[in-house]
Design a protein around this motif. Structure first.
Motif, PDB file in Angstrom:
ATOM      1  N   ILE A  19      -4.717   0.940  -9.106  1.00 46.98           N
ATOM      2  CA  ILE A  19      -5.200   0.894  -7.729  1.00 46.98           C
ATOM      3  C   ILE A  19      -6.168  -0.261  -7.513  1.00 46.98           C
ATOM      4  O   ILE A  19      -6.045  -1.023  -6.560  1.00 46.98           O
ATOM      5  N   LEU A  62       2.376   1.798  -3.396  1.00 49.77           N
ATOM      6  CA  LEU A  62       1.374   2.335  -4.311  1.00 49.77           C
ATOM      7  C   LEU A  62       1.188   3.833  -4.098  1.00 49.77           C
ATOM      8  O   LEU A  62       1.134   4.615  -5.045  1.00 49.77           O
ATOM      9  N   GLU A  68      -5.549  -3.517  -5.126  1.00 52.12           N
ATOM     10  CA  GLU A  68      -6.458  -3.843  -4.026  1.00 52.12           C
ATOM     11  C   GLU A  68      -6.937  -5.276  -4.143  1.00 52.12           C
ATOM     12  O   GLU A  68      -7.061  -5.987  -3.146  1.00 52.12           O
ATOM     13  N   LYS A 101      -6.331  -8.294  -1.367  1.00 57.99           N
ATOM     14  CA  LYS A 101      -7.433  -8.973  -0.692  1.00 57.99           C
ATOM     15  C   LYS A 101      -7.150 -10.456  -0.543  1.00 57.99           C
ATOM     16  O   LYS A 101      -7.725 -11.127   0.281  1.00 57.99           O
ATOM     17  N   GLY A 156      -6.227   4.359 -12.122  1.00 55.77           N
ATOM     18  CA  GLY A 156      -7.380   3.679 -11.554  1.00 55.77           C
ATOM     19  C   GLY A 156      -7.231   2.169 -11.612  1.00 55.77           C
ATOM     20  O   GLY A 156      -7.464   1.457 -10.631  1.00 55.77           O
ATOM     21  N   ALA A 189       0.834  -1.204   0.000  1.00 54.17           N
ATOM     22  CA  ALA A 189       0.000   0.000   0.000  1.00 54.17           C
ATOM     23  C   ALA A 189       0.866   1.251   0.000  1.00 54.17           C
ATOM     24  O   ALA A 189       0.601   2.221  -0.707  1.00 54.17           O
TER      25      ALA A 189
END
Lengths: 252, 341, 276
Positions: A243, A188, A247, A251, A240, A185
């Motif tokens: 990201i 990023l 994500e 997960k 976009g 994270a």
């Protein structure tokens, strides 16, 4: 009240998302000015055929990747060190850099580099931009990783060391894997802020280190150039996807 | 050492060699100041890769170049910037032996007052500042005074240039466009501040598109950009103000920091070719300091009163005067105050 | 233990020392020097750069910056609070709604600011649409003024307000709301007299995350405000580019830093360490 809130929320979401959506839609507009005159890929074609744009995009990517790698590594190590025991000066300057306005960081770095250049015969270039990006990204990385570390149970490490692992080994085998999503994270965050940076980059860039935001800014100021719309849309979509993709990976 | 490694090494070597052998030149010029094929033709003929970037104002260029290690080789200051740049040690002395087309310069520019021996600069193009306006927007503004009229509010732009904004104010007050008198300058600054609420923006070449589209109705503009706007739409006209106006010669200079002086000289010499200069005039709609170029211009351009004003109008024009350093400092500060107010 | 830790901290310390603290020291020194004749720094000492800031011209810029930052913060809180409320009551879809707020933030700030230029300029979408519908004949001057900058700042920083407010609302003890209802308060009254006061820490975080960045805003006033809305950030940038007055720009930068640190201390002292 519930319905009122829902109504308000949809308006708020529209406010948040419409500008970018509209920009995206109009990037396909065949007309130069805003009246819709038909679907067209002209501006995208123009964007892809522009060598200056291609070079700027490449520079942006190189800088962002380099800055991300350095700031993530240095920042993660720093966060771990600070987690074990705080270092007042270091954490103080990290927090200070968070609230320092970009303009001030940019001009101070320019002054710093130019002062050094009096003694070495070098110029501003890609490397000054990378250094500047590392400087402002580190605090972001430290904050994110530190937050993650604070949820980590230090006794796990101690247990590993009781079982014979070295401190470095405990860090590498026990803490790091758990930290991995936090580090991702942070990386990023570092990447997107570096890729998007205009203010600091414009102050410390050299002749050969024009970046995408610099090109966009020049076009935006120069007036109605529809190519900006297509470049902007491409950037938004690319970031976009990056990201959302990361994500999804996190997960797992 | 397998084949793939050898191949990759070869590639890297080739890339490295070609980079080093590649002849380069970094040119920093005003926007819209060359023809479409000027740079590509130079690159092809001389085997040079040119990095070409543009700026909108002398101040923008100078801020980059001032540190002495900007990376640029050739820049194009307006003549009144040449003395400060020379004083700061930023300029390289020109070798006339490498400039074979020097005799193409117009007689007017062979021994210019700012650089009589052409040791540091070569005149490039020149133009004037005047008032560009939309013909449909009421009575034509033919003097600087008219730019303080209330009806201008919100539709007027001035140049983002201290010399031009103060110059207009000074002319309105009846002084020289390039006055070095501190009292006159302070009065001019007061005029500029008073005008500011009528001014939509301080903008240079970029206002051309807004003038064409009708967003801006009156603009203080350089004649080259004004003619570009006139080409785009017949609604736009240009006036040389009755009180007087400035004539600006832009010159090419080589920066002392440049490690590529020979290529830089070749580039300046290339720009002195009459055909090259003529092509630039046709695209950029600017007047040229190149006398030989006139022969290659179409009659319509040669007689264009915006680009080449007739003698009666030329007599009202003022060429820039040098400013003593203390006055330059005052001007810079007054300008900051105008922009910040 | 110490050796490893020192090695872990060393690179970051080097970076911060060399690329953050040293530059600040350099501009501190520059702020006490005089401007060179044509720009840059000379070697004469002076405090003139700081005394120059007492000029009403520059005080107005500082005031305008404060005003704009305050207005933007207020705007973000006023517009963001109902949104945070909505999300906190949204049940199963909470995460989705939250993501939808955060997503624009992740894309380019420059692009998002440009998007507003595209919408607001005279030949932009809003004016073209209104013209096409016959509602107006002259384009409305929507760009290059304070209002445009306000919209741009609120648009940029709204997510920063929604998140902490949402977090605070989530932590709210629902039984307090029930008690308020039991005592006869209408939903609106509960909102005003119970919920909002309990959100004070979230509001403080919002102030931190919006007000302070807005003080140093540069891009938004530059692109959306034209030359009309000069905020401190623009003033500083201008000194290091076209005005070439590095000493004055340095002085203004340090004053801005001092103000920012002062605000930070005020907010943290009131709100406690929980914010960090």
């Amino acid at each position: 009240m519930k319905r009122g809130l829902a109504l308000y929320a949809s308006a708020a979401y529209a406010f948040l998302h419409l500008p970018l959506l509209i920009l995206g839609v109009f990037s396909f507009n065949s007309a130069r000015f805003t009246l819709w005159q038909g679907f067209s890929l002209t501006w995208y074609r123009a964007a892809f055929q522009d060598p200056q744009l291609a070079e700027a995009a490449w520079n942006s990517i190189v800088i962002a990747v380099a800055a991300t790698v350095f700031s993530t590594i240095i920042g993660t190590l720093c966060a771990y060190g600070l987690w074990k025991r705080d270092a007042k000066w270091l954490s103080g300057s990290l927090y200070l850099s968070l609230v320092t306005p970009e303009v001030v960081m940019g001009i101070s770095l320019l002054a710093f580099f130019q002062w050094i250049f009096r003694y070495l015969h070098v110029q501003l270039g890609m490397y000054t931009v990378i250094l500047a990006h590392v400087a402002f990204s580190i605090s972001y990385v430290v904050i994110v990783v530190l937050a993650r570390l604070r949820t980590f149970d230090v006794s796990l490490e101690e247990a590993a060391m009781d079982l014979g692992a070295t401190e470095w080994g405990a860090f590498r085998e026990v803490t790091l894997p758990v930290l991995a999503p936090g580090i991702a994270a942070a990386a990023l965050l570092a990447f997107t802020t570096s890729f998007d940076d205009y203010v600091i980059t414009s102050m410390v860039a050299g002749v050969d280190s024009e970046t995408l935001p610099m090109v966009i800014y020049a076009m935006a100021r120069r007036g109605a150039n529809p190519v900006v719309n297509s470049i902007s849309t491409l950037i938004v979509v690319a970031l976009g996807l990056l990201i959302v993709g990361s994500e999804r990976l996190q997960k797992r | 050492m397998n084949r793939r490694t050898l191949f990759l090494m070869g590639l890297a070597g080739a890339a490295g060699c070609s980079r080093a052998r590649e002849r380069r030149l970094n040119v920093f010029n005003w926007s819209s100041y060359v023809a479409a094929d000027t740079i590509p033709n130079f690159e092809r003929e001389f085997g040079v890769h040119v990095r070409y970037a543009v700026y909108e104002s002398n101040e923008e260029m100078f801020a980059r170049v001032m540190t002495g290690n900007s990376g640029w080789d050739v820049v194009f200051p307006t003549n009144y910037f040449i003395e400060p740049m020379r004083e700061m040690g930023l300029l390289a002395e020109l070798d006339h032996g490498l400039l074979r087309n020097l005799d193409q310069l117009d007689v007017l520019f062979r021994r210019p007052s700012w650089d009589p021996d052409l040791r540091w600069s070569i005149p490039y193009m020149w133009n004037a500042t005047g008032i560009a306006y939309n013909k449909d927007a009421g009575p034509a503004p033919l003097s600087w005074r008219d730019l303080w009229d209330e009806r201008m509010a919100g539709h007027l732009t001035m140049l983002d240039d201290p010399v031009d904004v103060f110059g207009a104010c000074l002319k309105k007050l009846g002084c020289s466009y390039f006055s070095s008198n501190p009292d006159e300058l302070r009065k001019a600054q007061a005029e500029a501040v008073a005008q500011k609420r009528l001014v939509r923006a301080y903008v240079n070449a970029e206002v051309r598109d807004q003038l064409i589209s009708g967003d801006v109705l009156v603009a203080q503009m350089w004649s080259t950009n004004a003619q570009q706007a006139i080409d785009a739409t017949p609604k736009v006209a240009f006036a040389y103000p009755s009180e007087g106006y400035p004539l600006y010669p832009d010159c090419s200079v080589i920066l002392r920091e440049s490690p590529r002086r020979q290529i830089a000289h070749q580039f300046i010499d290339y720009l002195l070719r009459p055909k090259v200069a003529a092509a630039i005039v046709e695209t950029a709609r600017t007047a040229t300091a190149n006398g030989g170029a006139r022969a290659f211009l179409p009659d319509s351009l040669r007689a264009n009163p915006v680009i080449f004003p007739p003698a009666a109008i030329m007599s009202r024009g003022e060429w820039p005067l040098p400013q003593p350093p203390a006055i330059q400092r005052l001007r810079d500060r007054l300008w900051t105050e105008v922009k910040s107010s | 233990m110490n050796g490893l830790r020192r090695r872990f901290l060393a690179p970051a310390a080097l970076v911060m020392g060399l690329l953050f603290l040293t530059p600040l020291v350099i501009i501190l020194v520059y702020s006490l020097l005089m401007r060179g004749t044509y720009g840059g720094v000379s070697s004469e000492w002076t405090i003139e750069n700081y005394t120059r800031l007492a000029d009403p011209l520059y005080l107005i810029i500082l005031l305008r910056t404060f005003g704009m930052a305050g207005a933007a913060t207020l705007g973000c809180v006023v517009f963001g609070f109902p949104l945070a409320l909505f999300i906190s009551r949204a049940g199963a879809r909470k995460n989705l709604y939250l993501q939808l707020v955060i997503l624009p933030f992740w894309t380019s700030f420059l692009v998002r600011t440009y998007a507003w230029m595209f919408l607001l300029r005279d030949t932009g979408l809003i004016n073209s649409a209104l013209k096409a519908l016959g509602i107006i004949h002259e384009p409305l001057p929507l760009l290059y003024n304070n209002a445009a900058v306000f919209v741009g700042l609120v648009y940029g920083y709204l997510p920063f307000v929604v998140l902490p407010l949402y977090a605070t609302l989530e932590r709210l003890d629902k039984t307090l709301l029930e008690a308020s209802a039991d005592l006869g308060a209408k939903p609106g009254e509960t909102l005003i007299r119970v919920v909002i006061p309990l959100c004070s820490s979230g509001l403080r975080a919002a102030a931190l995350l919006v007000f302070i960045p807005c003080l140093g805003a540069y891009l938004t006033p530059d692109l959306l405000g034209g030359s009309k809305t000069v905020m401190v950030g623009n003033l500083i940038q201008n000194q290091f580019t076209t005005a070439r007055d590095w000493p004055f720009g340095s002085a203004v930068s340090l004053v801005l830093m001092a103000i920012v640190m002062l605000m930070l201390m005020v907010i943290i002292r009131r709100g406690g360490k929980e914010l960090i």
